[in-house]
Design a protein around this motif. Structure first.
Motif, PDB file in Angstrom:
ATOM      1  N   THR A 119       7.964  -5.014  -6.511  1.00 51.68           N
ATOM      2  CA  THR A 119       6.583  -5.198  -6.273  1.00 51.68           C
ATOM      3  C   THR A 119       6.723  -6.576  -5.454  1.00 51.68           C
ATOM      4  N   HIS A 120       7.270  -6.662  -4.287  1.00 49.60           N
ATOM      5  CA  HIS A 120       7.683  -7.976  -3.703  1.00 49.60           C
ATOM      6  C   HIS A 120       6.503  -8.339  -2.786  1.00 49.60           C
ATOM      7  N   HIS A 121       5.423  -7.728  -2.570  1.00 44.01           N
ATOM      8  CA  HIS A 121       4.289  -8.402  -2.029  1.00 44.01           C
ATOM      9  C   HIS A 121       3.348  -9.157  -2.923  1.00 44.01           C
ATOM     10  N   LEU A 157      15.959  -4.501   0.410  1.00 42.78           N
ATOM     11  CA  LEU A 157      16.146  -3.434   1.463  1.00 42.78           C
ATOM     12  C   LEU A 157      14.858  -2.507   1.858  1.00 42.78           C
ATOM     13  N   ASP A 158      13.756  -2.917   1.125  1.00 38.81           N
ATOM     14  CA  ASP A 158      12.476  -1.923   1.657  1.00 38.81           C
ATOM     15  C   ASP A 158      12.195  -2.484   3.097  1.00 38.81           C
ATOM     16  N   VAL A 159      11.599  -1.530   3.661  1.00 34.14           N
ATOM     17  CA  VAL A 159      11.411  -1.649   4.984  1.00 34.14           C
ATOM     18  C   VAL A 159      10.386  -2.623   5.175  1.00 34.14           C
ATOM     19  N   HIS A 160       9.477  -3.202   4.279  1.00 34.85           N
ATOM     20  CA  HIS A 160       8.789  -4.229   4.566  1.00 34.85           C
ATOM     21  C   HIS A 160       9.211  -5.419   4.020  1.00 34.85           C
ATOM     22  N   GLN A 161       9.150  -6.492   4.797  1.00 33.72           N
ATOM     23  CA  GLN A 161       9.653  -7.761   4.393  1.00 33.72           C
ATOM     24  C   GLN A 161       8.839  -8.326   3.200  1.00 33.72           C
ATOM     25  N   VAL A 234      12.609   3.231  -0.315  1.00 31.09           N
ATOM     26  CA  VAL A 234      13.118   4.203   0.629  1.00 31.09           C
ATOM     27  C   VAL A 234      12.334   4.413   1.721  1.00 31.09           C
ATOM     28  N   ASP A 235      11.505   3.353   2.089  1.00 31.78           N
ATOM     29  CA  ASP A 235      10.475   3.540   3.447  1.00 31.78           C
ATOM     30  C   ASP A 235      11.140   3.487   4.745  1.00 31.78           C
ATOM     31  N   VAL A 236      12.763   3.261   4.744  1.00 28.34           N
ATOM     32  CA  VAL A 236      13.317   3.166   5.548  1.00 28.34           C
ATOM     33  C   VAL A 236      13.626   4.765   6.119  1.00 28.34           C
ATOM     34  N   GLY A 275      10.906   0.990  -4.639  1.00 28.98           N
ATOM     35  CA  GLY A 275      10.286   0.080  -3.944  1.00 28.98           C
ATOM     36  C   GLY A 275       9.213   1.032  -3.089  1.00 28.98           C
ATOM     37  N   GLY A 276       8.905   0.837  -1.865  1.00 27.73           N
ATOM     38  CA  GLY A 276       8.141   1.615  -0.962  1.00 27.73           C
ATOM     39  C   GLY A 276       8.697   3.042  -0.868  1.00 27.73           C
ATOM     40  N   GLY A 277       7.818   4.025  -0.218  1.00 32.48           N
ATOM     41  CA  GLY A 277       8.322   5.313  -0.085  1.00 32.48           C
ATOM     42  C   GLY A 277       7.126   6.157   0.261  1.00 32.48           C
ATOM     43  N   TYR A 278       6.889   6.392   1.508  1.00 31.81           N
ATOM     44  CA  TYR A 278       5.299   6.897   1.861  1.00 31.81           C
ATOM     45  C   TYR A 278       5.732   8.059   2.825  1.00 31.81           C
ATOM     46  N   ALA A 279       6.580   8.946   2.710  1.00 36.21           N
ATOM     47  CA  ALA A 279       6.830  10.067   3.362  1.00 36.21           C
ATOM     48  C   ALA A 279       5.676  10.860   3.065  1.00 36.21           C
TER      49      ALA A 279
HETATM   50 ZN   LIG Z   1       7.847  -1.032   1.703  1.00 40.76          ZN
END
Ligand SMILES: [Zn+2]
Length: 299
Positions: A119-121, A157-161, A234-236, A275-279
């Motif tokens: 939860t890096h935001h 390495l989440d796609v969001h900073q 994995v939102d990369v 982390g993220g993943g929004y496919a």
């Molecule tokens: Zn993300």
């Protein structure tokens, strides 16, 4: 390699119908790990909630009280994007507790993974982007406070900073934040990490992996961490709705294999969070998250 996995059913807190956050992935991931033979039920443990003292290593008293008493302003709640409730706050405490316990297991087993976290935001005094409490920063501060680590690398390495990580750890010389993310993607204001690698839209496997393989060893050589937290968003993946980066599933596999092998060879204990993943297809998200667990099993 034997490894423990933090999971509890409360990670998949029900959300109103049609909510855009894919909460169901937290229910599906452990099932997939067992169905695919990646993990056995004995590897899973039920995390404890992070204590208030642990939360306050990182978050301000005012923010924690607003969460605990459900008195966050409507504007601050909108930034987070999840409907506030006592059970949501309890869930967040479990997510943080899981990452702390994974860190402790990693110190004995070499590696441990949570089916949630990353939860890096979340900032010290506010949340945004589906993040309320910053699990990796709390766990880092707990390890440092208890003297269990002295130099921590947060590899994001989440796609969001990881704007929350960058902000919270800005003045902490014992923590190095490395973030590789889409330069044009959210968050649009990016506080400086120790190393930010901003990627152009549409970057694919080759460029992504060569950047990672160029920078990560240098950071490890220069900073010489004795512990790593890995935010394995994995939102990369190319299929992701929010990602704007085009990794294939093979590229993701190589990313996870490389990170795990690198820490394994250097014998640096590592706690891994999702982390993220929004496919649009939730099976793609869950498959993506399962990759790092499968890779760890190889070592
Ligand atoms: Zn993300």
């Amino acid at each position: 390699m034997f490894f423990k996995i933090a999971h509890c059913p409360e990670f998949a807190l029900p959300l109103p119908d049609g909510h855009r956050f894919p909460m169901a992935k937290y229910e599906l991931l452990p099932k997939k790990l067992i169905a695919d033979g990646i993990a056995t039920p004995e590897q899973f443990f039920t995390p404890k909630m992070a204590s208030v003292d642990e939360i306050l290593t990182t978050h301000t008293v005012e923010y924690w009280h607003a969460l605990d008493n459900l008195t966050l302003s409507p504007k601050d709640c909108r930034k987070i994007g999840l409907p506030m409730s006592k059970s949501l706050i309890d869930r967040e405490r479990l997510v943080v507790g899981a990452t702390i316990e994974c860190a402790n297991y990693a110190l004995t087993d070499g590696i441990s993974l949570s089916t949630s976290g990353g939860t890096h935001h979340a900032f010290a005094d506010s949340g945004e982007g589906f993040c309320i409490l910053n699990d990796i920063c709390v766990a880092s501060n707990v390890l440092l406070k208890e003297g269990l680590a002295k130099r921590i690398l947060i590899l994001d390495l989440d796609v969001h900073q990881g704007n929350g990580n960058a902000s919270i750890m800005a003045d902490n010389a014992n923590v190095f934040v490395m973030s590789m993310h889409g330069e044009k993607n959210y968050p649009y204001h990016k506080p400086k990490s120790d190393l930010d690698i901003g990627l152009a839209d549409g970057v694919g496997d080759d460029e992504y992996l060569s950047l990672l393989k160029y920078h990560l060893p240098k950071v490890l050589d220069d900073f010489n961490p004795d512990f790593v937290f890995y935010q394995a968003g994995v939102d990369v993946l190319a299929d992701d709705r929010l990602g704007r980066i085009n990794l294939t599933m093979d590229g993701l596999y190589e990313r996870e294999r490389y990170v795990v092998e690198t820490m394994f060879n250097r014998q640096i204990p590592m706690a891994v969070t999702m982390g993220g993943g929004y496919a649009p297809d939730i099976d793609v998200i869950v498959q993506g998250h399962s990759v790092v667990f499968g890779v760890v099993g190889i070592f």
